[in-house]
Scaffold this active site. Sequence first.
Site, mmCIF file in Angstrom:
data_model
loop_
_atom_site.group_PDB
_atom_site.id
_atom_site.type_symbol
_atom_site.label_atom_id
_atom_site.label_comp_id
_atom_site.label_asym_id
_atom_site.label_seq_id
_atom_site.Cartn_x
_atom_site.Cartn_y
_atom_site.Cartn_z
ATOM 1 N N CYS A 1 -41.031 44.185 -7.102
ATOM 2 C CA CYS A 1 -42.094 43.625 -6.482
ATOM 3 C C CYS A 1 -42.040 42.412 -5.655
ATOM 4 C CB CYS A 1 -43.165 43.545 -7.790
ATOM 5 S SG CYS A 1 -42.605 41.969 -8.822
ATOM 6 N N ASP B 1 -13.261 33.103 3.799
ATOM 7 C CA ASP B 1 -14.161 32.599 4.150
ATOM 8 C C ASP B 1 -14.305 31.329 2.936
ATOM 9 O OD1 ASP B 1 -16.509 31.013 4.770
ATOM 10 O OD2 ASP B 1 -17.709 33.097 4.469
HETATM 11 ZN ZN LIG Z 1 -41.242 42.750 -10.697
#
Ligand SMILES: [Zn+2]
Lengths: 261, 476
Positions: free
Chosen positions: B230, B380
């Site tokens: 989300c 790197d």
């Molecule tokens: Zn979430």
Amino acid sequence: MEYEIRIAHLYPNLMNIYGDRGNLLCLRWRCEARDIGVKVEEIGIGHYFDSESYDLILIGGGQDREQRRIAGDLAEKGERIRAAIERDTPMLAVCGGYQLMGREYRTAAGDVLPGVGVFDAVTVHPGEDARRCIGNVVAESTQVDAPLVGFENHGGRTYLGPAARPLARVTRGNGNNGEDRTEGAVHRNAYGTYLHGSLLPKNPRFADRLIALALEHRYGADAPALSPLDDALELSANVAARALSGRTWRGQAARGGRSSS
Amino acid sequence: MPTTAGERAAPVGIRLRTVAAVLAGKAAGSLARRLGRGGGTALPGLLAERIEPQVVRRLAGQIRGPRVLVTGTNGKTTTSRLLVSILRAARHDPIRNGAGSNLMRGIAATLLREADLRGGLAPERPAVLEIDEATLLMAVGELHPDVIVFTNLFRDQLDRYGEIDAVAEVWRTTLGLLPAEATVVLNADDPLVCGLQEGTRARILTYGIDDPSVAGAAEHAADSRWCPRCGRDYAYDALYFGHIGLWRCPGCGDSRPTPDATATSIDLSDDAARFTLTLPEGKRTIELPLVGLYNVANALAAAGAALAMGLAGEYVGAGLAAATPAFGRQERLNVNGREVRLLLGKNPAGLNQALHTIVAAKGEKNLVFLLNDDIADGTDVSWIWDVDYEMLAGRARTVIAGGQRAEDMALRLKYAGLPPALVTHDIAAALQGGLLRSGEGEPLYVLPTYTAMLEARESLGRWASAGHYWERDDGI
Ligand SMILES: [Zn+2]
């Protein structure tokens, strides 16, 4: 402290993939060594960016997933960021941050992330199977008197439009696209570059240029001149990196370019 | 212990070609060892694979004991070692590989070393194989593991592995191929690793640290502090290190599950970690002779694997108590009366843990940082700017920067408030400088990247007082 610069650090928790924090550590160190105060404001998703409040804007690199996550928020801030740049606020945008300060970034998956448009530049990722641009870079820039050294690691290829100037010309490495030898972009006092790997510590003249521009932005004609620092270690690291960049490693062509800027 | 799982390679009719490959591989291995070429890990496997491309499948196909793969960014060598120790406590004789042989070639060399001249392997032996995180997919295809243990996922050698999302994606693909009989052991405290349980048919076991009293301050070496579902930032009830902790997502409600194996009442000292291990069968006090919270996590990963194999908790306790540090990781040796402690640090999360261990020790610190940029170290070196060296500022008597990228190291240390007294590409000179400048009776801490560790270990080994040279243990 008599003088102070205000730095806006954009999305520090998301855009920080290759030691980009080193640039901020360097700016702070070089200011404090001269008794110049540094105030850093971390600006994340949903935070208001006031185009008149800062003397320097920093943004680092990130993977495609971070770039995707900030793209919408950046679009909302875009006009105010452009306004700050037009008011000659200096900016340093590195790798993924640089890509998003161009006009657009077409990701490996083929979707288009709109950029802020500070630079007249377009970035295209040729796909997950394409060779990534990885390795030490040496580039000559008219902005500073010593060659810029750093490390690049990007899948996207950036092409400059007529309104953008390159920051430097690569003598080793790929730079913007591995084709035209340009590296980075300049617009007013904004600089974009693929040189991550803590660009500023090993390029102290460039760090000082940003500090001087920030002071000028804040204090105009009253800005103090920068006193010289003992940069023996910085310059020896710059020279050593130039010497090392001639080496090649077996298997340098990388795997696993998936989902990456 | 359950013996087999899933679709196994067909039992071997030993092919002539396999025998030829085994003979060639074994000959190359013993020659390389006699010449002192680092135990000869790569060449024998390479040679045998040339003769018989299926050599790994054919050799591994004979193993009827459980096959365990251990992977992740940090801790896979130590976790494998701890699991081997647990299996030995249970009187098994596991086939195991070493830190330097976790690619397919090294697996081939390990199996060749264990095979008899006809390519036969004692079928009852279990196998514990550490696998490079980018090699897992191929290893699963060749070895058909019963158990896969995941430690954690941090940024590491981005020039080599690509970004961590790329690694996670390959892992997810790999787990999608597992049969339902296999078991996957996951670190509940690492949200990215924990998320691997979606999309696999395999049985899931999780482990985690349940002790907010050992939580630290937020570090800069964190990679997954936000929810991929989300997009919200995770909230942490306790953040142990990096992005490892008691996480939950305020957006979609995803959260760290209740683990099957937990550590509570953790007590970390200068030479050991004590904690209460809770397994479904009950609680047990563990005395782990390794330092640092990250080794508690490694011990839990090993305990989770033991649980997957159905080993009794008493063997877990005995095996963990008998553990010794792995090659170049927390090794101690005596050089002319001075104690030298070698702590491998090859990525920000791992090095931060090593630094916390040093900070926790008493007295002023003598430090040698060795930074190389060969392929095995990562070409790197910018990762050093993500390490919180600042935690040592004001605590150091001696600071030295050495290795191929000594100047980069020195610059990072200068900006961390630890200006080095000596900057040199010569690793032996850096170590000598450290020994000369250390305070009386104080240990010298040496923090190298991988290839620098190999070189440092060789010099230190030569100088070490007789009788104090470390135990040779095939590099595991
Ligand atoms: Zn979430």
